[in-house]
Design a protein around this motif. Sequence first.
Motif, PDB file in Angstrom:
ATOM      1  N   GLU A  41       0.817  -1.211   0.000  1.00 42.47           N
ATOM      2  CA  GLU A  41       0.000   0.000   0.000  1.00 42.47           C
ATOM      3  C   GLU A  41       0.851   1.261   0.000  1.00 42.47           C
ATOM      4  OE1 GLU A  41      -2.688  -0.282   3.257  1.00 42.47           O
ATOM      5  OE2 GLU A  41      -3.784  -1.960   2.390  1.00 42.47           O
ATOM      6  N   HIS A  42       2.036   1.220   0.592  1.00 44.42           N
ATOM      7  CA  HIS A  42       2.881   2.404   0.670  1.00 44.42           C
ATOM      8  C   HIS A  42       3.462   2.768  -0.697  1.00 44.42           C
ATOM      9  CE1 HIS A  42       2.651   2.657   4.970  1.00 44.42           C
ATOM     10  NE2 HIS A  42       3.043   1.392   5.091  1.00 44.42           N
ATOM     11  N   ALA A  44       1.931   2.224  -3.633  1.00 43.21           N
ATOM     12  CA  ALA A  44       0.896   2.449  -4.636  1.00 43.21           C
ATOM     13  C   ALA A  44       0.708   3.954  -4.834  1.00 43.21           C
ATOM     14  CB  ALA A  44      -0.410   1.804  -4.207  1.00 43.21           C
ATOM     15  N   HIS A  45       0.615   4.368  -6.083  1.00 47.06           N
ATOM     16  CA  HIS A  45       0.412   5.776  -6.394  1.00 47.06           C
ATOM     17  C   HIS A  45      -0.996   5.945  -6.943  1.00 47.06           C
ATOM     18  CE1 HIS A  45       4.638   6.674  -5.798  1.00 47.06           C
ATOM     19  NE2 HIS A  45       4.925   5.581  -6.502  1.00 47.06           N
ATOM     20  N   THR A  46      -1.694   6.908  -6.371  1.00 46.12           N
ATOM     21  CA  THR A  46      -3.050   7.190  -6.806  1.00 46.12           C
ATOM     22  C   THR A  46      -3.070   8.557  -7.457  1.00 46.12           C
ATOM     23  OG1 THR A  46      -3.931   5.903  -4.978  1.00 46.12           O
ATOM     24  CG2 THR A  46      -5.444   7.408  -6.086  1.00 46.12           C
ATOM     25  N   ILE A  47      -3.620   8.636  -8.638  1.00 43.55           N
ATOM     26  CA  ILE A  47      -3.736   9.905  -9.345  1.00 43.55           C
ATOM     27  C   ILE A  47      -5.215  10.242  -9.431  1.00 43.55           C
ATOM     28  CG2 ILE A  47      -3.368  11.105 -11.515  1.00 43.55           C
ATOM     29  CD1 ILE A  47      -0.998   9.193 -11.990  1.00 43.55           C
ATOM     30  N   THR A  48      -5.561  11.414  -8.938  1.00 45.77           N
ATOM     31  CA  THR A  48      -6.941  11.872  -8.964  1.00 45.77           C
ATOM     32  C   THR A  48      -7.048  13.024  -9.948  1.00 45.77           C
ATOM     33  OG1 THR A  48      -7.206  11.272  -6.649  1.00 45.77           O
ATOM     34  CG2 THR A  48      -8.857  12.742  -7.590  1.00 45.77           C
ATOM     35  N   GLN A  49      -7.970  12.941 -10.883  1.00 51.28           N
ATOM     36  CA  GLN A  49      -8.194  14.013 -11.838  1.00 51.28           C
ATOM     37  C   GLN A  49      -9.523  14.663 -11.525  1.00 51.28           C
ATOM     38  OE1 GLN A  49      -7.996  12.286 -15.717  1.00 51.28           O
ATOM     39  NE2 GLN A  49      -5.771  12.116 -15.681  1.00 51.28           N
TER      40      GLN A  49
END
Length: 67
Positions: A41-42, A44-49
């Motif tokens: 989990e550390h 993992a990259h989350t990209i929010t648009q």
Amino acid sequence: MTADRRRRKQPHRLRPLILAVLVVLVFVLGIALGESLSDYEHHAHTITQDQTFTLEPESGTVTVTAP
């Protein structure tokens, strides 16, 4: 009594030891799996648009004929 009957009455001495080893093994595997999932989990990259996409309606003529 025969030797076969005496063996049946004696409790199996290794059974508790084998059970304890299995319990410890399952416990250690559970901890390893939990740590593995936690570490994953550390990284993992989350990209929010924050954008709105609009689709234009299709332009065209539809002809319906009665049978």
